[in-house]
Scaffold this motif. Structure first.
Motif: not given
Length: 479
Positions: A103, A305-306, A189-190, A99, A193-194
């Motif tokens: 990123t 996460h979102y 990273s968001a 991950t 993640s989302s």
């Protein structure tokens, strides 16, 4: 979250069509359409249900294929690591997680600007996310509940640690200063993640152009169905040690569990088609918003996460503090012991409390009944429910604000966000008390260069949005 400029949308959809992304059931081999949508789906704005999303361009039937995205149009680690410089540098940092590498890859691709193949998609991505890792100290404390504050602290710490670990690689790649920042790292990273979707060949998943325009719909009864399957597996293994050597019963349970998990998503990668395929989760009338289930999440997990939460989330849960002896008298994992959104205790919590309220000398003889979900006695059941009720009441009474107070605070926050002019904003700010005053102390106001009137900076506006999310979350927990 902030969205990219609307004028980029048409160009993005045209670019997507060139890649073979289509909402049509037919393959356009001889002539590709000008844009990828219009047959089954259309981009629309739903102000009360997630903002921009995908609506039905016609009546849709449940289970109907409504969008496919070819493998070549999926943004993955493999596709980004085709860049020789990036691939060579990343190979020298194998200590970083997949991950983290993804990123860095995303930030590196952003640095290419218009020279990136993925530029039309990258330009279309949201400019910011209000996930827990972005919360300030004030916003974190506004959540009030210890579990939520701890989850936020963990998210912030994780983001900072992973950023520091990846900094050397990013410096070797000579990323621009703005892309080396913690803020840029959290954005990338968001995004992962989302917005990533599961693919079988990469644990990180893929970014799916157009497919990530679907807004979220929480699964309904599926979560409790899966809990029941997990309970069945757990209790069966406890009652029959022979399951560990005989695979037939275990295999059947696993198959049931996998079947339940499949119901949590409305799409997946299809090897036969060579594309990520999306299906209608319900029947939709023309103009209705078409939603996608990303999986089962509580509101706190959605926020983590979102960067959003749901007014009514059937999968929400509340954890209440349990004494160490409650954990030690059973083998249920801590995360399985909670209270459902409808106020019902989870299977594991109810079983654990039934066993804990039983005299220790009798627990061994009736343990199999507790694990199977059976009521042990009327007296035992009354004792368990009284304990739950009393402890929930204690937790609510220890919170610094009430449901009524939080509802009024939300109203005030809405007024601040919708203040039509500086005079109105100044009047609202002068009336604020308690928590609202603490917000003002934690955030600075800017003045316009001409006139010296009070205005809210973009940074302050984002802080207000996160504060509002924190109040909304604790209000739903209190309900």
């Amino acid at each position: 979250m902030e969205e990219a400029e609307p004028e980029t949308l048409e160009g993005f959809l045209a670019w997507a069509a060139e890649l073979g992304i289509s909402d049509s059931l037919h393959n356009f081999q001889s002539q590709k359409p000008r844009i990828c949508l219009g047959n089954s789906l259309v981009v629309s704005f739903f102000p009360d249900a997630g903002g921009r999303g995908l609506g039905a361009a016609r009546d849709l039937r449940k289970g109907e294929l409504i969008l496919r995205v070819p493998k070549s149009a999926l943004l993955t680690r493999d596709s980004l690591l085709k860049d020789g410089i990036l691939s060579s540098a990343a190979n020298g940092h194998r200590c970083l997680s997949p991950t983290q590498i993804m990123t860095v890859c995303l930030l590196y691709e952003m640095g290419k600007g218009k020279n990136s193949f993925w530029y039309p998609y990258l330009k279309h991505l949201p400019r910011s996310y209000e996930i827990l890792a972005t919360f300030s100290e004030f916003e974190k404390q506004a959540l009030q509940v210890d579990d939520a504050v701890w989850t936020t602290e963990k998210a912030i710490s994780k983001a900072e640690t992973e950023w520091k670990q990846a900094t050397l690689l990013m410096q070797e790649l000579k990323l621009k200063p703005r892309l080396l920042s913690l803020r840029a790292w959290i954005w990338a990273s968001a995004t992962i993640s989302s917005r990533t979707l599961h693919i079988p060949w990469d644990e990180v998943g893929c970014l799916c152009p157009v497919g990530d325009l679907f807004n979220y719909a929480a699964p309904g009864g599926e979560s409790k169905d899966i809990e029941n399957v997990e309970n069945l597996m757990h209790s069966s293994s406890l009652q029959d040690d022979s399951l560990s050597s005989g695979h037939s019963t275990d295999s059947l349970l696993v198959e049931r569990y996998d079947a339940q998990l499949q119901r949590l998503t409305d799409g997946g990668y299809d090897d036969d088609i060579g594309a990520y395929c999306f299906y209608a989760r319900n029947n939709y009338k023309k103009g209705e918003q078409v939603l996608l289930s990303y999986g089962t999440y509580t509101n706190l997990e959605l926020l983590e996460h979102y960067g959003f939460l749901l007014n009514k989330n059937p999968n929400d849960k509340v954890f209440i503090p349990l004494e160490p002896s409650m954990y030690s008298c059973n083998s249920w994992p801590k995360e399985s012991m909670y209270i459902h959104q409808d106020g019902q205790p989870s299977f594991a919590l109810l079983s654990a409390l039934r066993l804990w309220t039983t005299p220790q000398s009798q627990r061994r003889s009736i343990g199999h009944l507790a694990y199977s979900g059976s009521q042990l006695s009327v007296e035992n059941e009354i004792s368990v429910l009284k304990w739950i009720s009393q402890n929930c009441r204690v937790i609510l009474n220890t919170l610094p604000t009430t449901v009524e107070g939080d509802s009024l605070l939300l109203f005030t926050i809405d007024e601040i966000q919708n203040a039509g002019n500086p005079m109105e904003l100044r009047k609202l700010l002068c009336q604020l008390e308690s928590e609202a005053c603490a917000f003002l102390e934690a955030n600075s106001l800017q003045k316009e260069e001409n006139g010296g009137e009070l205005v809210l900076s973009r940074k302050t506006k984002r802080s207000i949005e996160r504060w509002k999310l924190a109040v909304e979350w604790r209000l739903r927990e209190g309900d």
